[in-house]
Design an enzyme around this catalytic site. Structure first.
Site, short mmCIF file in Angstrom:
data_model
loop_
_atom_site.label_atom_id
_atom_site.label_comp_id
_atom_site.label_asym_id
_atom_site.label_seq_id
_atom_site.Cartn_x
_atom_site.Cartn_y
_atom_site.Cartn_z
N HIS A 93 7.89 -11.71 36.09
CA HIS A 93 6.75 -11.12 35.88
C HIS A 93 5.94 -11.89 34.60
CE1 HIS A 93 7.64 -7.96 38.56
NE2 HIS A 93 8.77 -7.92 37.78
N HIS A 121 0.74 -12.94 29.02
CA HIS A 121 -0.03 -12.05 29.73
C HIS A 121 -1.39 -12.57 30.46
CE1 HIS A 121 2.98 -8.94 29.70
NE2 HIS A 121 3.30 -9.42 28.37
N THR A 210 5.99 -3.55 28.74
CA THR A 210 6.88 -3.44 30.17
C THR A 210 8.01 -2.53 30.10
OG1 THR A 210 8.35 -5.27 29.23
CG2 THR A 210 6.32 -5.86 30.66
#
Length: 273
Positions: A93, A121, A210
């Site tokens: 991710h 991110h 997260t």
């Protein structure tokens, strides 16, 4: 007849391998950023993740300047970073630079927090007055008793980022690795290459962005928005196994929290452009 048997055997093996790989992928993908395993469902996926849905001090947030209180007594951010052995890890991710033995410290509230890793991110998770930038780096620091402090730096499109530029070859190689936690050795990496660009910073208490969304995290968001090239952001997105080009949690409610601003000279922060 023998050929048909051989073909049938090969087909069976292919199906078996496909099933095994499918099971591994399903097991590795415990959450994502869309659909039934997206952010709005994280708190329901596991009991130990319920804070993602029930927590009151979650991150990221929208930094709205009119609600900020200036705290000149917070003091300058004291960093004592050092070059150390690191590896590049694809977490599925996000892409992470990990310093297994730490890479120096920051000093916050009388405590030293050791730099353990940094990751990206895209788009940025924190917003400024509702504006979302294309990239954000999180420099994650921890104490021996697992308290966490994270420095967040936002990026807009412009000149390339020198720290990312040094990692692009390894990042490209890592993007072809389909195993969870695929890793490439980087050698000595100096975190001082990650430029903050400003002594001004926002600070608030929040959470991991997260699962398990643990609260009590000290967030330090650098005031200056730095630059990154479109190619660099594109390469980061392509390297992430998630494949949807987005790994940003939506902003969360402030729930009455105070966002503090440290500035060396008392006054309002400059507008972002």
């Amino acid at each position: 007849m023998e050929i048909e048997k051989m073909m049938l055997s090969v087909l069976r093996n292919l199906v078996f391998v496909t099933l095994i790989m499918g099971c591994k992928a399903a097991k590795a993908e415990e959450f994502n950023y869309n659909g039934v395993r997206g952010p709005s469902h994280w708190g329901d996926l596991k009991e130990e993740w319920k804070t993602c849905g029930q927590g009151r001090h979650q991150s990221p947030i929208d930094v709205i300047k009119r609600d900020i209180e200036i705290y000149p007594n917070l003091g300058k951010l004291h960093k004592s970073y050092k070059a150390a052995n690191a590896s590049l890890v694809n977490r599925g991710h996000y892409i992470m630079v990990r310093w297994a033995k730490g890479a120096g410290t920051i000093h916050v509230d009388g405590t030293n927090f050791t730099l353990r890793q940094c990751h990206w991110h895209s788009p940025a998770e924190h917003t400024i007055y509702g504006r979302r930038y294309p990239l954000e780096i999180h420099m994650v620091h921890q104490t021996e008793d697992n308290r966490t402090a994270v420095i967040g730096i936002l990026y807009k499109y412009g000149r390339h980022d020198t720290f990312l530029a040094e990692l692009m070859n390894q990042m490209s190689a890592l993007s072809h690795e389909m195993e969870p936690e695929a890793e490439e050795t980087l050698g000595i990496i100096d975190p001082k290459q990650i430029k903050l660009g400003s002594r001004k910073y926002y600070r608030y208490t929040g959470s991991l962005t997260t699962p398990p969304c643990t609260e009590g995290v000290i967030w330090i968001i650098v005031d200056k928005v730095r630059t990154v090239s479109r190619d660099q952001v594109r390469n980061l997105v392509m390297a992430v196994h998630d494949g949807f080009g987005r790994n940003a949690r939506p902003t969360q409610s402030e729930n009455g929290r105070i966002v503090e601003l440290y500035t060396p000279r008392y006054g309002n922060s400059k507008n972002h452009n």
